[in-house]
Design an enzyme around this catalytic site. Sequence first.
Site, PDB file in Angstrom:
ATOM      1  N   GLY A  19       7.981   6.142  -1.032  1.00 34.86           N
ATOM      2  CA  GLY A  19       8.848   5.115  -1.598  1.00 34.86           C
ATOM      3  C   GLY A  19      10.142   5.713  -2.105  1.00 34.86           C
ATOM      4  N   THR A  29       8.236   8.013   3.782  1.00 29.76           N
ATOM      5  CA  THR A  29       8.017   9.395   4.170  1.00 29.76           C
ATOM      6  C   THR A  29       6.618   9.474   4.755  1.00 29.76           C
ATOM      7  OG1 THR A  29       8.005  11.660   3.317  1.00 29.76           O
ATOM      8  CG2 THR A  29       7.155   9.968   1.863  1.00 29.76           C
TER       9      THR A  29
END
Length: 325
Positions: free
Chosen positions: A217, A165
């Site tokens: 993650g 992200t």
Amino acid sequence: MIILTNNEGKSGIGTTARLLREGRAALDAIEAGVRLVEDDETVRTVGRGGWPNLLGEVELDGSVMDGSTLRTGAVGGLKGFRHPVSVARQVMERLPHELLIGDGAARFAAEIGEERGELLADHSRKAYQRWFDGEVSPADRANWPDVPLTPYCQNAVDPEIGKDTTVFLALDAAGHIATGTSTSGWGWKYPGRLGDSPIIGAGAYADTRYGACACTGAGEMTIRAGTARAVVLYMKMGMSVERAVKEAVDDMRALKGGLISRVTIHAIDARGTHYVAAVNGLPTNHYWVWLPGMPEPESRPCEIIQISEDRPQDKPTAMKVYTDV
């Protein structure tokens, strides 16, 4: 002042730094920077460059948090709109709610005139087609998408691809702290999956009194541990930003199952001190930071924190990769 972002934030942090130097509020500067990352097709886990779900659709998630008011805005599973961070900002500004998902998020985005756009970039479309042709059985291809998707969710893609992200944390000249996140989520995910990015307290949290934290993650892990909120609470208890992050990593040691090795924790405190740790990361893991006096943002290595690899659930099985990374 300080700005902290993960490696995917490179294309936006320069703009965020310039706006902070000009005296803009942390949240305004963050939103402007994240929007640039969302438009950067070379970033394969955010915005138009992101990976699709099992149906070949790109679903975007994002959030913002104002650490001075503790107001938040978030969207999940947003399709057809380019900038989830801005939609999330307007959820915070215009609605009494904190989170909108799916069709409701898209309806709101249309209502406020947010920019529409095709989200499936050419590299993602080609990668999805290679996966579909190579992994979906002939019988399922004939009936697609009206088939069970669960088996394909388990075996679609190498688990080290497509679980990231972008996160931005900022402290402005007035002493206000804010966070912003944006992601296309887990590549080849089950439709409707939400990671931690839109979940306040899991993927991001900001409190101007103490500090802020944001995670990248495998978001399933930080959802289970409430990682971002935990880091800020540990700082509230008097821990340094480094100690707070390490305490949150210790919390993760109790988790059984999942890809805990894919979590990186980014944190700042109210004095502008920062710390970034990658759980079982690689020497190449890095982040970007800007502080007053720096002519440009700098890339720095994350600290690597090891969690025992004896946990068999952390060891992915060999899988074919259908991306062109």
